[in-house]
Design a protein around this motif. Structure first.
Motif, short mmCIF file in Angstrom:
data_model
loop_
_atom_site.label_atom_id
_atom_site.label_comp_id
_atom_site.label_asym_id
_atom_site.label_seq_id
_atom_site.Cartn_x
_atom_site.Cartn_y
_atom_site.Cartn_z
N THR A 18 4.84 -7.41 2.63
CA THR A 18 4.05 -6.21 2.31
C THR A 18 3.11 -6.71 1.06
O THR A 18 3.52 -7.70 0.49
N LYS A 34 3.46 -5.85 -1.89
CA LYS A 34 4.10 -5.73 -3.24
C LYS A 34 4.73 -7.39 -3.13
O LYS A 34 5.00 -7.72 -4.38
N SER A 79 2.15 1.98 12.04
CA SER A 79 2.59 0.71 11.45
C SER A 79 2.87 -0.32 12.61
O SER A 79 3.52 -0.07 13.55
N LEU A 92 4.15 -6.47 7.67
CA LEU A 92 4.31 -5.08 7.90
C LEU A 92 2.77 -4.53 7.47
O LEU A 92 2.24 -4.71 6.40
N MET A 93 2.08 -4.00 8.57
CA MET A 93 0.77 -3.40 8.33
C MET A 93 0.74 -1.85 8.63
O MET A 93 1.30 -1.44 9.58
N ILE A 130 2.25 2.60 5.24
CA ILE A 130 3.49 2.50 4.42
C ILE A 130 3.50 3.20 3.44
O ILE A 130 2.44 3.10 2.85
N ILE A 150 1.12 -0.01 0.93
CA ILE A 150 1.34 -1.58 0.73
C ILE A 150 1.08 -2.19 2.03
O ILE A 150 1.25 -3.43 2.00
N GLY A 151 0.62 -1.66 3.24
CA GLY A 151 0.40 -1.73 4.57
C GLY A 151 -1.18 -2.02 4.86
O GLY A 151 -1.45 -2.26 5.74
N LEU A 170 12.53 -1.53 6.02
CA LEU A 170 11.40 -1.55 5.09
C LEU A 170 10.54 -0.23 5.24
O LEU A 170 9.75 -0.22 4.22
N GLN A 171 10.77 0.65 6.09
CA GLN A 171 10.16 1.66 6.23
C GLN A 171 10.72 2.92 5.66
O GLN A 171 12.02 3.26 5.46
#
Length: 186
Positions: free
Chosen positions: A6, A8, A89, A111-112, A115, A119-120, A185-186
């Motif tokens: 991501t 971050k 996502s 991951l796009m 988010i 961050i995606g 992560l979500q």
């Protein structure tokens, strides 16, 4: 081997050679949001001679669906894809099996899309001759946009069965593993 990127993680995630990530600036106000997706002034993702704009398309995929589930997508003629997510996502997988690449055998997962904390939200430039694909990891359909560097040509659309492009540890790539990891992560 499976680690999801991501924004971050941008300073610590080891990227495949020639892969580019261009973070988007998401402008929000009470009316909603506005995000610029491609500008000719973004020299890392656009150049009129080496990385031109030729067309734009988008695809809609239902929740949980992996496009070309058992096959990698590849552009044998050198096209680059510039992926971004408009809705929902996804996780985009890019696998470097290029013989001349310093990152041969590297798998990247991105991951796009929608988010938390944006961050995606980025443009992902997928290098030519690398295997790639994506899976929808949101509970709703995802809309993937692409600004490829070449006009559509069916000869530029290659497929490689994942069973014939094994990862360096000898295993076959698994979208189920990606979906499980993305849930954390979500």
């Amino acid at each position: 081997m499976y680690q999801i990127f991501t924004l971050k993680d941008q300073s610590t995630y080891p990227l495949i050679h020639d892969l580019v990530i261009h973070p988007f600036k998401v402008n929000r106000d009470p009316r909603g949001s506005l995000t610029e997706a491609l500008k000719t002034t973004w020299e890392d993702v656009y150049h009129p001679d080496t990385r031109p704009f030729t067309q734009m398309y988008f695809s809609v995929s239902p929740a949980g669906v992996a496009r070309d589930a058992g096959e990698w997508h590849i552009h044998p003629g050198g096209q680059e894809d510039r992926f971004f997510v408009i809705q929902g996502s996804i996780v985009t997988a890019v696998y470097d099996d290029r013989d001349n690449s310093p990152t041969k055998g590297k798998l990247n997962l991105f991951l796009m899309g929608e988010i938390p904390d944006d961050i995606g939200q980025y443009l992902l430039v997928i290098p030519p001759h690398t295997y790639h694909g994506y899976v929808v990891v949101s509970d709703r359909p995802a809309i993937l946009g692409n600004f490829p560097t070449r006009l559509y040509d069916p000869h530029e659309e290659g497929r490689q069965p994942m069973a014939q492009a094994l990862l360096p540890d000898g295993s076959q790539f698994s979208w189920d593993t990606v979906k499980t990891l993305a849930k954390t992560l979500q």
